[in-house]
Design a protein around this motif. Structure first.
Motif, PDB file in Angstrom:
ATOM      1  N   UNK A 323       0.807  -1.214   0.000  1.00 35.89           N
ATOM      2  CA  UNK A 323       0.000   0.000   0.000  1.00 35.89           C
ATOM      3  C   UNK A 323       0.840   1.263   0.000  1.00 35.89           C
ATOM      4  N   UNK A 324       2.024   1.200   0.614  1.00 37.78           N
ATOM      5  CA  UNK A 324       2.854   2.391   0.692  1.00 37.78           C
ATOM      6  C   UNK A 324       3.935   2.419  -0.387  1.00 37.78           C
ATOM      7  N   UNK A 325       3.778   1.578  -1.390  1.00 40.89           N
ATOM      8  CA  UNK A 325       4.676   1.576  -2.530  1.00 40.89           C
ATOM      9  C   UNK A 325       4.028   2.243  -3.732  1.00 40.89           C
ATOM     10  N   UNK A 326       4.776   2.414  -4.816  1.00 36.68           N
ATOM     11  CA  UNK A 326       4.238   3.071  -6.006  1.00 36.68           C
ATOM     12  C   UNK A 326       3.268   2.160  -6.761  1.00 36.68           C
ATOM     13  N   UNK A 342      -5.540   8.688 -16.555  1.00 34.65           N
ATOM     14  CA  UNK A 342      -5.533   9.832 -15.646  1.00 34.65           C
ATOM     15  C   UNK A 342      -4.988   9.442 -14.277  1.00 34.65           C
ATOM     16  N   UNK A 343      -5.338   8.248 -13.795  1.00 36.28           N
ATOM     17  CA  UNK A 343      -4.816   7.791 -12.497  1.00 36.28           C
ATOM     18  C   UNK A 343      -3.301   7.630 -12.566  1.00 36.28           C
ATOM     19  N   UNK A 344      -2.804   7.045 -13.646  1.00 37.09           N
ATOM     20  CA  UNK A 344      -1.356   6.904 -13.813  1.00 37.09           C
ATOM     21  C   UNK A 344      -0.660   8.264 -13.847  1.00 37.09           C
ATOM     22  N   UNK A 348       2.155   9.570 -11.120  1.00 36.23           N
ATOM     23  CA  UNK A 348       3.521   9.964 -11.494  1.00 36.23           C
ATOM     24  C   UNK A 348       3.784  11.429 -11.156  1.00 36.23           C
ATOM     25  N   UNK A 349       2.828  12.289 -11.458  1.00 34.93           N
ATOM     26  CA  UNK A 349       3.036  13.728 -11.244  1.00 34.93           C
ATOM     27  C   UNK A 349       3.198  14.054  -9.762  1.00 34.93           C
ATOM     28  N   UNK A 350       2.376  13.431  -8.917  1.00 32.78           N
ATOM     29  CA  UNK A 350       2.356  13.781  -7.490  1.00 32.78           C
ATOM     30  C   UNK A 350       3.092  12.774  -6.616  1.00 32.78           C
ATOM     31  N   UNK A 351       3.779  11.795  -7.253  1.00 28.53           N
ATOM     32  CA  UNK A 351       4.550  10.795  -6.500  1.00 28.53           C
ATOM     33  C   UNK A 351       3.676  10.096  -5.452  1.00 28.53           C
ATOM     34  N   UNK A 352       2.539   9.581  -5.893  1.00 31.46           N
ATOM     35  CA  UNK A 352       1.557   8.997  -4.980  1.00 31.46           C
ATOM     36  C   UNK A 352       1.797   7.508  -4.779  1.00 31.46           C
ATOM     37  N   UNK A 353       1.575   7.053  -3.571  1.00 33.41           N
ATOM     38  CA  UNK A 353       1.570   5.617  -3.284  1.00 33.41           C
ATOM     39  C   UNK A 353       0.188   5.056  -3.595  1.00 33.41           C
ATOM     40  N   UNK A 354       0.070   3.729  -3.547  1.00 35.64           N
ATOM     41  CA  UNK A 354      -1.242   3.115  -3.733  1.00 35.64           C
ATOM     42  C   UNK A 354      -2.209   3.591  -2.651  1.00 35.64           C
ATOM     43  N   UNK A 355      -1.718   3.734  -1.409  1.00 36.77           N
ATOM     44  CA  UNK A 355      -2.577   4.229  -0.325  1.00 36.77           C
ATOM     45  C   UNK A 355      -3.089   5.639  -0.644  1.00 36.77           C
TER      46      UNK A 355
END
Length: 441
Positions: A323-326, A342-344, A348-355
């Protein structure tokens, strides 16, 4: 900000008991509202009192694949009316508001769709609209004898032809074909009947349609595709396009592009209305609005939130990913290319994790939370900034967020001269400022 003339358009997206996946658990909702005609009719009447252009009912023709544990915790995909049946009931219980419903071009036949929406247009006195979709997932396909959803290109190629057949069937009779002359015994003028005799790549339909031409000529056509094929279809045939773009700059680019494409098809760009999605939680103070949203989001089970993200990524299982990984690289979905892309891009733009993504998708970052003035500021910025001709307003839970919008935001929009105080026309085309199409020869 350069100001526009005219007023914006507002569509009420009704998904009882609310768009939020845990809306049914909210103490101020009727948990079974999705199949309670009294509740749904009350929502439509509230929207009509506020002079919304239309109400819109989305649809799937299958329950998306998910675990029984997840499915047992959500309401909408499991327990909701077939939308065109519901529109007939809403037509009898309202008098002015437009009535739009989804019907798939992948899992219907054009004669059925043409007849259904022509009938709804007659029943409602010219208030019907058809949301053209190609459907979303394999679960729908397997209810219609297919192992998997048709590929994206085939779906849109069929949709183009399907639309042309439906509109051709609506034009089977000239407007004055029916004489109803009891003395002569002539019911209609046979010279004013025109069979379609269509033979194409996907469809073969003789016609004619067995009902008079609809009051609007053609019921309003709505489309929501944002892929290349979707934009091609919308710019050629749609009267209204829904979009899910969240960023103002991207919305302005999309708006300009879709208007340019419409012009390239020989259309008046003002006759294609762009309505981005806007989910709203409002209250007299910002802190009250944020408290409302917080109370709602606390109701969503984590496994439902994760399953929702997986669904919009094309149904791919994320349970083995940390969950805390990309977000891992996944194959391109055959479902909604645009949503997955759009989710991808956001990840990538905001460096978001799955969580992070689970929280963002579940809490719907289209939601604007604030005072009526803050909501109106957002709407005005997008409208005058030429990112929107109006909005497809989404209600996280019903009736609360609809009542709040009608009672708090609508008066503020009217104070600013942005929205009508009352209906001036009778049909959905009147509300949208769209011409009645002439019959195709």
């Amino acid at each position: 900000m350069s100001r526009r003339t005219g007023q914006l358009h507002l569509n009420a997206f009704l998904k009882p008991p609310g768009e939020y996946l845990a809306a049914w658990r909210h103490p101020d909702t009727e948990a079974g509202a999705g199949v309670d005609i009294r509740e749904v009719l009350s929502f439509a009447r509230t929207a009509e009192r506020a002079a919304f252009d239309a109400v819109f009912l989305a649809d799937l023709v299958g329950v998306p694949f998910a675990s029984e544990d997840v499915l047992s915790r959500v309401s909408v995909v499991n327990d909701s009316f077939e939308p065109t049946t519901l529109l007939a009931a809403l037509a009898a219980g309202t008098s002015r508001i437009g009535l739009i419903a989804t019907a798939s071009t992948s899992y219907n036949e054009p004669y059925h769709v043409a007849r259904t929406f022509a009938s709804l247009d007659h029943i409602s006195g010219g208030r019907a609209g058809w949301n053209v979709v190609t459907s979303l997932n394999d679960a729908e396909a397997q209810n219609f004898g297919l192992a998997a959803h048709l590929d994206h290109a085939t779906r849109y190629d069929r949709a183009e032809e399907f639309h042309d057949v439906v509109t051709g069937l609506w034009d089977s009779f000239e407007d004055d074909a029916f004489r109803h002359d009891q003395s002569s015994g002539v019911y209609f003028d046979p010279a004013k009947l025109h069979a379609l005799n269509h033979e194409g790549r996907h469809l073969k339909v003789a016609g004619p349609l067995n009902i008079a031409r609809p009051p609007q000529g053609h019921p309003v056509v709505v489309q929501a595709g944002a892929s290349e094929a979707g934009k091609n279809l919308a710019s050629r045939v749609a009267d209204v396009i829904f979009s899910g773009i969240r960023d103002l700059g991207r919305a302005q680019e999309f708006y300009a592009e879709i208007k340019e494409r419409a012009a390239a098809h020989g259309r008046d760009p003002d006759h294609l209305k762009v309505l981005p999605a806007l989910s709203v939680v409002t209250a007299p103070t910002e802190s009250e609005a944020r408290d409302k949203l917080a109370r709602l989001t606390e109701l969503l089970p984590p496994q439902v939130a994760l399953a929702d993200l997986s669904y919009w990524l094309g149904g791919f299982d994320l349970s083995a990913s940390p969950l805390d990984g990309p977000l891992p690289e996944l194959p391109v979905s055959n479902q909604s290319h645009t949503a997955q892309q759009q989710i991808y891009e956001d990840a990538r733009r905001d460096n978001l994790t799955i969580r992070d993504l689970v929280r963002r998708v579940a809490n719907d970052d289209r939601t604007i939370t604030g005072t009526p003035q803050q909501i109106a500021d957002h709407i005005e910025e997008w409208f005058h900034g030429r990112a929107a001709d109006g909005f497809n307003v989404i209600f996280p839970y019903l009736p609360g967020t609809l009542d709040d919008f009608a009672e708090l935001v609508i008066p503020e929009l009217r104070r600013r001269g942005l929205f009508r105080t009352h209906y001036t026309g009778r049909t959905l085309r009147d509300h949208l400022g769209l011409p009645r199409p002439s019959r195709r020869s």
